[in-house]
Design a protein around this motif. Structure first.
Motif, PDB file in Angstrom:
ATOM      1  N   TYR A 683       0.828  -1.214   0.000  1.00  0.00           N
ATOM      2  CA  TYR A 683       0.000   0.000   0.000  1.00  0.00           C
ATOM      3  C   TYR A 683       0.858   1.257   0.000  1.00  0.00           C
ATOM      4  O   TYR A 683       0.528   2.251  -0.659  1.00  0.00           O
ATOM      5  N   GLY A 684       1.968   1.242   0.696  1.00  0.00           N
ATOM      6  CA  GLY A 684       2.823   2.424   0.781  1.00  0.00           C
ATOM      7  C   GLY A 684       3.361   2.881  -0.554  1.00  0.00           C
ATOM      8  O   GLY A 684       3.760   4.045  -0.701  1.00  0.00           O
ATOM      9  N   SER A 685       3.366   2.008  -1.565  1.00  0.00           N
ATOM     10  CA  SER A 685       3.877   2.409  -2.881  1.00  0.00           C
ATOM     11  C   SER A 685       2.881   3.293  -3.631  1.00  0.00           C
ATOM     12  O   SER A 685       3.227   3.884  -4.654  1.00  0.00           O
ATOM     13  N   LEU A 686       1.652   3.391  -3.123  1.00  0.00           N
ATOM     14  CA  LEU A 686       0.640   4.243  -3.745  1.00  0.00           C
ATOM     15  C   LEU A 686       0.604   5.637  -3.126  1.00  0.00           C
ATOM     16  O   LEU A 686      -0.081   6.528  -3.646  1.00  0.00           O
ATOM     17  N   ILE A 687       1.319   5.839  -2.011  1.00  0.00           N
ATOM     18  CA  ILE A 687       1.197   7.075  -1.234  1.00  0.00           C
ATOM     19  C   ILE A 687       2.442   7.941  -1.416  1.00  0.00           C
ATOM     20  O   ILE A 687       3.562   7.521  -1.091  1.00  0.00           O
ATOM     21  N   PRO A 688       2.279   9.157  -1.940  1.00  0.00           N
ATOM     22  CA  PRO A 688       3.442  10.049  -2.097  1.00  0.00           C
ATOM     23  C   PRO A 688       4.079  10.361  -0.754  1.00  0.00           C
ATOM     24  O   PRO A 688       3.389  10.534   0.257  1.00  0.00           O
ATOM     25  N   LEU A 689       5.390  10.469  -0.764  1.00  0.00           N
ATOM     26  CA  LEU A 689       6.107  10.764   0.464  1.00  0.00           C
ATOM     27  C   LEU A 689       5.814  12.174   0.957  1.00  0.00           C
ATOM     28  O   LEU A 689       5.758  12.420   2.173  1.00  0.00           O
ATOM     29  N   ASP A 690       5.603  13.110   0.014  1.00  0.00           N
ATOM     30  CA  ASP A 690       5.550  14.531   0.375  1.00  0.00           C
ATOM     31  C   ASP A 690       4.230  15.219   0.035  1.00  0.00           C
ATOM     32  O   ASP A 690       4.156  16.441   0.053  1.00  0.00           O
ATOM     33  N   MET A 691       3.183  14.464  -0.267  1.00  0.00           N
ATOM     34  CA  MET A 691       1.934  15.096  -0.695  1.00  0.00           C
ATOM     35  C   MET A 691       0.738  14.346  -0.116  1.00  0.00           C
ATOM     36  O   MET A 691       0.624  13.129  -0.268  1.00  0.00           O
ATOM     37  N   ASP A 692      -0.176  15.079   0.514  1.00  0.00           N
ATOM     38  CA  ASP A 692      -1.407  14.489   1.017  1.00  0.00           C
ATOM     39  C   ASP A 692      -2.534  14.704   0.006  1.00  0.00           C
ATOM     40  O   ASP A 692      -2.423  15.499  -0.933  1.00  0.00           O
ATOM     41  N   GLY A 693      -3.619  13.983   0.229  1.00  0.00           N
ATOM     42  CA  GLY A 693      -4.782  14.124  -0.650  1.00  0.00           C
ATOM     43  C   GLY A 693      -4.582  13.539  -2.026  1.00  0.00           C
ATOM     44  O   GLY A 693      -5.397  13.773  -2.919  1.00  0.00           O
ATOM     45  N   LEU A 694      -3.517  12.767  -2.220  1.00  0.00           N
ATOM     46  CA  LEU A 694      -3.177  12.236  -3.543  1.00  0.00           C
ATOM     47  C   LEU A 694      -2.777  10.775  -3.416  1.00  0.00           C
ATOM     48  O   LEU A 694      -2.005  10.400  -2.527  1.00  0.00           O
ATOM     49  N   ILE A 695      -3.319   9.939  -4.328  1.00  0.00           N
ATOM     50  CA  ILE A 695      -2.949   8.524  -4.408  1.00  0.00           C
ATOM     51  C   ILE A 695      -2.527   8.235  -5.841  1.00  0.00           C
ATOM     52  O   ILE A 695      -3.183   8.664  -6.797  1.00  0.00           O
ATOM     53  N   ALA A 696      -1.434   7.505  -5.991  1.00  0.00           N
ATOM     54  CA  ALA A 696      -0.943   7.137  -7.322  1.00  0.00           C
ATOM     55  C   ALA A 696      -1.511   5.784  -7.719  1.00  0.00           C
ATOM     56  O   ALA A 696      -1.672   4.887  -6.891  1.00  0.00           O
ATOM     57  N   ALA A 697      -1.796   5.646  -9.003  1.00  0.00           N
ATOM     58  CA  ALA A 697      -2.284   4.372  -9.537  1.00  0.00           C
ATOM     59  C   ALA A 697      -1.652   4.161 -10.908  1.00  0.00           C
ATOM     60  O   ALA A 697      -0.648   4.789 -11.255  1.00  0.00           O
ATOM     61  N   GLU A 698      -2.261   3.256 -11.684  1.00  0.00           N
ATOM     62  CA  GLU A 698      -1.764   2.913 -13.028  1.00  0.00           C
ATOM     63  C   GLU A 698      -0.270   2.573 -12.943  1.00  0.00           C
ATOM     64  O   GLU A 698       0.094   1.676 -12.187  1.00  0.00           O
ATOM     65  N   LYS A 699       0.610   3.275 -13.669  1.00  0.00           N
ATOM     66  CA  LYS A 699       2.035   2.936 -13.681  1.00  0.00           C
ATOM     67  C   LYS A 699       2.863   3.929 -12.875  1.00  0.00           C
ATOM     68  O   LYS A 699       4.087   3.962 -13.005  1.00  0.00           O
ATOM     69  N   SER A 700       2.184   4.747 -12.061  1.00  0.00           N
ATOM     70  CA  SER A 700       2.866   5.843 -11.374  1.00  0.00           C
ATOM     71  C   SER A 700       3.156   5.562  -9.914  1.00  0.00           C
ATOM     72  O   SER A 700       3.474   6.470  -9.158  1.00  0.00           O
ATOM     73  N   ILE A 701       3.049   4.310  -9.495  1.00  0.00           N
ATOM     74  CA  ILE A 701       3.323   3.990  -8.098  1.00  0.00           C
ATOM     75  C   ILE A 701       4.818   4.113  -7.832  1.00  0.00           C
ATOM     76  O   ILE A 701       5.633   4.235  -8.747  1.00  0.00           O
ATOM     77  N   SER A 702       5.185   4.052  -6.568  1.00  0.00           N
ATOM     78  CA  SER A 702       6.577   4.193  -6.167  1.00  0.00           C
ATOM     79  C   SER A 702       7.319   2.885  -6.441  1.00  0.00           C
ATOM     80  O   SER A 702       7.108   1.873  -5.767  1.00  0.00           O
ATOM     81  N   GLN A 703       8.197   2.924  -7.418  1.00  0.00           N
ATOM     82  CA  GLN A 703       8.936   1.738  -7.843  1.00  0.00           C
ATOM     83  C   GLN A 703      10.120   2.198  -8.682  1.00  0.00           C
ATOM     84  O   GLN A 703      10.164   3.331  -9.144  1.00  0.00           O
ATOM     85  N   THR A 704      11.039   1.302  -8.887  1.00  0.00           N
ATOM     86  CA  THR A 704      12.166   1.630  -9.756  1.00  0.00           C
ATOM     87  C   THR A 704      11.794   1.366 -11.211  1.00  0.00           C
ATOM     88  O   THR A 704      10.774   0.722 -11.510  1.00  0.00           O
ATOM     89  N   HIS A 705      12.626   1.888 -12.082  1.00  0.00           N
ATOM     90  CA  HIS A 705      12.431   1.634 -13.512  1.00  0.00           C
ATOM     91  C   HIS A 705      12.378   0.138 -13.781  1.00  0.00           C
ATOM     92  O   HIS A 705      11.523  -0.330 -14.547  1.00  0.00           O
TER      93      HIS A 705
END
Length: 935
Positions: A683-705
């Protein structure tokens, strides 16, 4: 010289003589003036005596207004008396007589019954003085005639025109000169004024700006002048003035004008013409999902299903992203281990575990579409080789739209792009959009989900993100490059082709180079290529007569390399897309010309675009947030894990099962293929480290290339989207930031939706214990048999495994330093768990004899033993009801109180028989432990 002087003298003399002659003529002419006298004037005659020296040439008689007589040319010898007839009877007025000779004229005035009349003069007559009076004439003698109305005493009775109203021949004005009326004239005849002629009389008043009835007023009762046009309406905002015409004195309706209409807010236009555009009221939602991608649709549906008021915003008019609008309509993944719904045979692989949640709904509905059409191979309409299921893109779009329309609490805005992300410092509050008509709207919500293909909302929000490849020093990934660069997984404009059975060769695309595609498919010129034409066609065959071309560049296909479309403007993206389209069309031209397959052409029944190509390219990589947790190669790689599973994550919100597939990102690159174990998305890979009110989905989650090469596939991103939707809904409903949510609550909602969070190849959402098994796996209690992906529901549980599961469930640790059971030495694999139970008096073993205590770890555990262990582990007070609950467990039974206590506490369920001596199955034990922990 002398001769010239003589000539000049004669010339001067000649001109002198000429001038002398002319002067003599003039002198003698003036001395020879004609003279005449009027002898008498009769009614119609004038008697003139010529007393001059030259014959009279012309005599004209004039009254005051008109010529009344004429004689000439005539010859009257001197001394003769001539009589001249007058042809007008109007002689009772002053008569001017002009007598002309060949050299001069003379006016003589003749007074005929003038009686106090004023004499006027005649001018402009050559050589005579005006107003000459005939002083030699004799006074006329009154000759009595019948009195006529001519202002003369005709009957010589000293009265003039007795009985007359006017003088015959007199003319006067008549009528009116007011308004449109005009004077006429009346002529006196026989002493009476005749009818007025030439006048304009009053008419009926009409609305023409004139006084038609000559009453001194204009257009009485009229609003306007008929035929008049004026400008009407206003020229403010969108309004335009028109023309208003006057018809029958009244203004007709305004024509050609643009009138005010109801204001459409936010479009930059002033429709109601009040001088300003009406700003749209803020649209308030719980959750905003930007991007109708594979992930976005799942997020929106899941959020709305949980009761959150949700809006989905999509730039195109299609839903599904890569597997519909981009044309990659074959689900990437290996075939399922479950039975083929047609043949009943098993499939090699394990992707059925991926077919869960909303993704499974999509798969089932697409298959239903083809099944309802009567297609025999409805589970995989094209029998493609790349996937367990390929289909036509428009079918996926149709299915998703039906799902969205049937979902309550969900609104959707098509052809709408986000132009601004609304923030309060480091918290996203919503977005501002503009649709295809220029209408701008403001959407506000507790949570915004970025499900775009490019991570555009992340970019607009200012949240930190990564793009391209990290260096090996940064991530410690074995396959990372030595240095950071912006190389990304390439994108592709997929071609949907069908066989028309007629020549469909296209025009040669610009910049076409055949060598770019050489040896992508076997042909006589390249017999050593990897794939034949038949293999190429079957690879992504959607239906028997339709294929998709998504042929990777590392075998010379239609991947477009080296183009950054992620962080550029949308205008620049469009330009890059055209290059990519051209490149793919070059591959088609190669197929049609070099391979001779010219009957294959662009399908005309998929996309409504002008070129019939997909609405968007297939995007393999986008911005990646810097999140709370970053997924790396080490977390999912098979070679870097003990196997057969990747890193266990108890905060899993989705699962994946696909190799790390990185295409060439540049001409010099080789691409990367890395085997993975089934993995989980934290779940933590969907949550920006520095921004609230925002969730990442599709291919924009927190991961390496590198990790993105495995998480980018349709099944994975769909499940990621569903998790994002669940988290967003809970965050909005609980009024907490996504980072502060209890992950177990998200997992509960996902499991209730049939979404697998732990990879079991043999446990499907239809299993009645699906949620229990998934939950125990997430908590690390039951993680499957070693070396397999299976749960093995119907396997008997050994006493050794029972000890493991009870110890894990209640987090018991072994505090003993020596073994308590002869058959469980310190080296035994479950030594610690068995000793942990013994140390808490949960088990005393299976046998106690003179040789010692035995646990019998490999014996099957019974249902009774499992209940006893759990009741003791929970430290429950035993009950002893008088009436047994199970027919096979009487009150005298040794474990009666444990079984009844378990029933009373919801650990087991009521059935006719309990079967206490039967071996307990894995699925039964999972249910008992789940009830004990979570009921």
């Amino acid at each position: 010289m002398q001769e010239r002087g003589q000539v000049s003298f004669y010339i001067v003399l000649f001109f002198f003589l000429v001038l002398l002659a002319i002067g003599a003529i003039i002198f003698f002419s003036k001395q020879n003036v004609e003279k005449f006298e009027i002898i008498s004037i009769d009614k119609n005659k004038v008697y003139i005596k010529n007393i001059g020296k030259i014959s009279l040439q012309d005599i004209t008689f004039f009254s005051e207004e008109e010529n009344i007589g004429y004689l000439g040319p005539s010859s009257v010898e001197p001394g003769e008396i001539s009589t001249f007839n007058l042809y007008s009877s109007q002689y009772s007025r002053k008569i001017n007589i002009t007598i002309s000779t060949s050299t001069q004229s003379e006016i003589r005035e003749v007074y005929v019954y003038f009686k106090n009349r004023t004499v006027s003069s005649t001018s402009n007559l050559t050589n005579f003085t005006s107003n000459q009076t005939n002083t030699n004439k004799t006074s006329p003698i009154c000759i009595a005639h019948e009195e006529i109305c001519d202002n003369i005493d005709n009957d010589c009775d000293t009265q003039i025109d007795e009985g007359c109203n006017c003088i015959d021949g007199a003319i006067q004005l008549c009528g009116s000169n007011v308004g449109d009326c005009r004077y006429g004239s009346q002529t006196c005849s026989n002493g009476q004024w005749q009818e007025c002629t030439g006048n304009i009389e009053p008419t009926t008043e009409i609305c023409d700006g004139n006084d038609n009835n000559c009453d001194g007023s204009t257009d009485e009762g009229c609003s306007c002048i008929t035929g008049q046009n004026i400008t009407c309406g206003i020229n403010v905002g969108n309004c335009k003035s028109g023309i208003q015409s006057c018809v029958d004195g009244q203004w007709d309706s305004c024509t050609g004008n643009i009138q005010p209409i109801t204001e459409i807010c936010g479009n930059g236009l002033d429709e109601n013409c009040d001088g300003s555009d009406l700003p749209c009221p803020e649209k308030i939602y719980d959750v905003i999902v930007v991007g109708g991608s594979s992930s976005g649709v799942a997020a929106a549906i899941q959020s709305a299903r949980l009761g959150a008021k949700t809006v989905l915003i999509e730039e195109t008019d299609w839903l599904g992203g890569m597997y519909s609008a981009a044309g990659v309509s074959g689900f990437d993944g290996n075939p399922s281990v479950g039975p083929d719904p047609i043949t009943g045979s098993g499939w090699v692989g394990h992707t059925s575990a991926m077919t869960t949640g909303i993704f499974k709904e999509v798969v089932d509905k697409i298959r239903d579409y083809y099944k309802n059409k009567g297609l025999s191979n409805w589970s995989n309409p094209g029998n493609c080789s790349v996937s367990y299921m390929c289909f036509e893109p428009h079918v996926a779009d149709q299915v998703l739209k039906q799902m969205v329309l049937s979902t309550k609490n969900l609104d959707i805005f098509y052809k709408t792009e986000v132009i601004t992300v609304l923030k309060n410092e480091s918290t996203v509050l919503g977005v501002k959009t503009k649709d295809i008509n220029g209408i701008q709207n403001t959407f506000k919500a507790a949570v915004t989900i970025d499900a775009t293909e490019y991570g555009d909302i992340i970019g607009l929000s200012g949240a930190k993100y990564k793009l391209g490849r990290e260096s090996r020093a940064e991530t410690n990934e074995p396959h990372a490059p030595q240095t950071t660069d912006l190389c990304t997984n390439p994108y592709t404009f997929v071609l949907i082709l069908k066989d028309y059975r007629v020549n469909k060769t296209i025009s040669k695309p610009a910049d076409y180079v055949a060598s770019r595609y050489e040896c992508s498919i076997k042909h006589p010129g390249c017999p050593n290529a990897t794939y034949s034409w038949d293999e190429f066609v079957r690879y992504l065959r959607l239906t028997p007569n339709k294929i998709a071309i998504n042929w990777p560049a590392h075998v010379y296909g239609n991947d477009f390399l080296g183009s950054n479309i992620i962080t550029v403007s949308k205008e620049q993206r469009k330009k890059e897309f055209e290059k990519s389209k051209n490149y793919s069309l070059g591959f088609l031209y190669y197929i049609q010309t070099v391979l001779g397959k010219n009957t294959w052409g662009i399908a005309d029944d998929e996309y409504s675009t002008a070129d019939k190509l997909p609405l968007i390219p297939y995007i393999r990589e986008s911005r990646r947030i810097v999140g709370l947790i970053k997924i790396k190669e080490q977390d999912i790689s098979a070679s870097l894990s003990s196997g057969p599973r990747a890193l266990l994550r108890n905060d899993s919100i989705a699962i994946g099962d696909y190799p790390i597939d990185l295409h060439k990102c540049s001409i010099s690159d080789t691409g990367t293929g890395i085997l993975t174990w089934p993995f989980q998305i934290p779940y933590g890979s969907l949550i920006p480290l520095d921004m609230d009110g925002l969730i990442a989905a599709e291919k924009s989650i927190s991961q390496t290339h590198i990790a993105s090469g495995a998480t980018r596939l349709q099944p994975v991103v769909t499940l990621i989207g569903q998790a994002a939707g669940a988290a967003a809904a809970l965050s909005a409903q609980q009024n907490v930031q996504p980072r502060d949510l209890n992950v177990r609550e998200i997992q509960e909602k996902l499991l209730d939706s049939g979404d697998a969070l732990y990879y079991y190849a043999d446990i499907y959402p239809s299993n009645p214990y699906f949620k229990a098994i998934q939950t125990l796996a997430l908590d690390g209690i039951i993680i499957g048999e070693a070396g397999t992906y299976n749960f093995n529901s119907l396997n008997n549980v050994s006493r050794s495994v029972l000890a493991i599961l009870i110890a894990r469930a209640f987090k018991f640790q072994n505090n003993l330093t020596k073994n308590s059971f002869i058959d469980v030495p310190l080296t035994y694999r479950t030594y610690n768990e068995i000793e942990a139970l013994y140390g808490r008096n949960i088990t005393s073993g299976c046998i106690l004899n003179s040789t010692g205590r035995y646990y019998c770890p490999e014996n099957n555990a019974t249902r009774m033993e499992a209940v006893i262990f759990i009741v003791k582990a929970m430290n429950l007070n035993l009950i002893n009801p008088s009436n047994p609950s199970f027919s096979d467990v009487p009150s005298s039974y040794s474990a009666y109180q444990y079984i009844e206590t378990a029933l009373a506490n919801g650990i087991i369920t009521k059935t006719e028989k309990f079967r206490p001596e039967d071996p307990i199955k894995m699925i039964e034990l999972a249910a008992i432990i789940y009830n004990a922990l979570y009921s």
